[in-house]
Enzyme design. Structure first.
Site, PDB file in Angstrom:
ATOM      1  N   HIS A  84       0.840  -1.203   0.000  1.00  0.00           N
ATOM      2  CA  HIS A  84       0.000   0.000   0.000  1.00  0.00           C
ATOM      3  C   HIS A  84       0.875   1.253   0.000  1.00  0.00           C
ATOM      4  O   HIS A  84       0.565   2.230  -0.687  1.00  0.00           O
ATOM      5  CB  HIS A  84      -0.891   0.033   1.248  1.00  0.00           C
ATOM      6  N   LYS A 134      -0.724  -6.891  -7.841  1.00  0.00           N
ATOM      7  CA  LYS A 134      -0.905  -8.056  -6.965  1.00  0.00           C
ATOM      8  C   LYS A 134      -2.280  -8.690  -7.157  1.00  0.00           C
ATOM      9  O   LYS A 134      -2.422  -9.906  -7.179  1.00  0.00           O
ATOM     10  CB  LYS A 134      -0.694  -7.604  -5.524  1.00  0.00           C
ATOM     11  N   LEU A 138       3.382  -9.161  -0.500  1.00  0.00           N
ATOM     12  CA  LEU A 138       2.796  -8.618   0.716  1.00  0.00           C
ATOM     13  C   LEU A 138       1.277  -8.638   0.583  1.00  0.00           C
ATOM     14  O   LEU A 138       0.732  -8.331  -0.477  1.00  0.00           O
ATOM     15  CB  LEU A 138       3.264  -7.179   0.945  1.00  0.00           C
TER      16      LEU A 138
HETATM   17  P1  AMP Z   1      -6.373  -4.192  -0.197  1.00  0.00           P
HETATM   18  O1  AMP Z   1      -6.196  -3.343   1.032  1.00  0.00           O
HETATM   19  O2  AMP Z   1      -5.900  -5.594  -0.038  1.00  0.00           O
HETATM   20  O3  AMP Z   1      -7.770  -4.085  -0.768  1.00  0.00           O
HETATM   21  O4  AMP Z   1      -5.406  -3.576  -1.290  1.00  0.00           O
HETATM   22  C1  AMP Z   1      -5.490  -2.217  -1.648  1.00  0.00           C
HETATM   23  C2  AMP Z   1      -4.643  -1.986  -2.861  1.00  0.00           C
HETATM   24  O5  AMP Z   1      -3.285  -2.312  -2.578  1.00  0.00           O
HETATM   25  C3  AMP Z   1      -5.061  -2.834  -4.062  1.00  0.00           C
HETATM   26  O6  AMP Z   1      -4.961  -2.057  -5.242  1.00  0.00           O
HETATM   27  C4  AMP Z   1      -4.027  -3.924  -4.054  1.00  0.00           C
HETATM   28  O7  AMP Z   1      -3.796  -4.499  -5.317  1.00  0.00           O
HETATM   29  C5  AMP Z   1      -2.805  -3.186  -3.570  1.00  0.00           C
HETATM   30  N1  AMP Z   1      -1.830  -4.129  -3.009  1.00  0.00           N
HETATM   31  C6  AMP Z   1      -2.041  -5.063  -2.070  1.00  0.00           C
HETATM   32  N2  AMP Z   1      -0.917  -5.784  -1.846  1.00  0.00           N
HETATM   33  C7  AMP Z   1       0.029  -5.274  -2.683  1.00  0.00           C
HETATM   34  C8  AMP Z   1       1.400  -5.595  -2.949  1.00  0.00           C
HETATM   35  N3  AMP Z   1       2.026  -6.582  -2.309  1.00  0.00           N
HETATM   36  N4  AMP Z   1       2.048  -4.863  -3.883  1.00  0.00           N
HETATM   37  C9  AMP Z   1       1.411  -3.871  -4.556  1.00  0.00           C
HETATM   38  N5  AMP Z   1       0.130  -3.522  -4.346  1.00  0.00           N
HETATM   39  C10 AMP Z   1      -0.550  -4.222  -3.433  1.00  0.00           C
END
Ligand code: AMP
Length: 276
Positions: free
Chosen positions: A34, A146, A180
């Site tokens: 994030h 991801k 991650l």
């Molecule tokens: P989430 O909080 O899991 O809904 O993720 C929020 C955003 O962060 C989404 O666009 C995910 O794809 C991105 N994200 C989550 N994990 C990663 C990672 N390891 N590397 C890059 N972006 C990520």
């Protein structure tokens, strides 16, 4: 950095921010993945907003929703450190006001892979993201590679509806390759160590492609063979699909998405790499 909760507070805070505005939608329990999205938005936009909302409509398993990790204080510290100007932490009624009766769905792109494994998931994702975009009105929104299918589904939605530009951000990985994820916190120490097999398997598939292998079945088999060396890994799917349509390939002669979903105990992890 300002923190707001209601739509009204948000509207007032947004009015004071310069443009272009970048939005980073998240479900909290923020990590370096994030942070990289927020940092990229910081570089490219005059103002950066982060939303933190664990969206009940995208969970098909109530137990998964109930145990989703939350930690507002540390999330806010990470947002401030990464350079966010505004953090929106709405309650369920702020996102879905009483009487909310709208569903936004993307069709074919949302059917396979995660869509097949989790039937209502993407309708929940596209509906919440449409609300976030409608209320925040960002010029750009930042999403991680991801969640490869999610990124493509949302990109399709904004192109079809003519709203907002989606910026794709690379996957941030642990030193052993594990992508991650907020869900990694649920892994036992043994499963956490074993989960490095996901990246090893994907990288082996990519190496075969880079070495000239063009048979999709052969590349999927290489990925499955690596995964089979880890007894703790319970494979849900291994997919090698067209990068744009997400249709499964026979021969890899265009850009492709190699993706997988694997369970370790009750925790289901997804990851992917692009080929070509
Ligand atoms: P989430 O909080 O899991 O809904 O993720 C929020 C955003 O962060 C989404 O666009 C995910 O794809 C991105 N994200 C989550 N994990 C990663 C990672 N390891 N590397 C890059 N972006 C990520």
């Amino acid at each position: 950095m300002e923190v707001v909760r209601s739509r009204e507070e948000l509207r007032r805070a947004l009015a004071a921010l310069p443009r272009p505005l970048g939005l980073v939608p998240t479900m909290g329990w923020l990590h370096a993945g994030h942070r990289s999205l927020i940092a990229q938005a910081r570089e490219e936009c005059a103002a950066v907003a982060v939303s933190i909302f664990v969206n009940p409509r995208q969970f098909d398993d109530p137990a998964d929703l109930a145990r989703y990790p939350r930690g507002e204080a540390t999330d806010l510290a990470l947002c401030a450190g990464a350079g966010a100007d505004l953090v929106w932490i709405p309650g369920v009624d702020d996102v879905y006001p009483p009487g909310f009766d709208t569903l936004v769905t993307v069709e074919r792109l949302a059917w396979p892979l995660e869509g097949a494994a989790r039937p209502h998931h993407f309708a929940g994702v596209t509906t919440v993201v449409a609300v976030l975009f409608g209320v925040v009105r960002p010029d750009r929104a930042y999403f991680g590679e991801k969640d490869g299918q999610q990124l493509r589904v949302i990109d399709r939605m904004v192109r079809d509806l003519g709203i907002t530009e989606i910026i794709r951000c690379p996957t941030v990985r642990e030193p052993d390759g594990l992508a991650l994820s907020s869900r990694n916190v649920h892994l036992s120490p043994e499963d956490r160590a074993a989960a490095a097999i996901l990246a090893r398997a994907l990288f082996a598939g990519r190496a075969a492609h880079d070495g000239g292998e063009r048979s999709a079945d052969a590349i999927r088999a290489i990925v499955r063979t690596v995964l089979s060396t880890e007894a703790r890994a319970d494979v849900d799917y291994v997919s090698l699909a067209d990068d744009a349509t997400l249709e499964e390939l026979t021969v890899v002669e265009r850009p492709a998405l190699l993706s997988l979903a694997v369970r370790f105990g009750t925790t289901r992890l997804i990851d992917n790499v692009r080929l070509g």
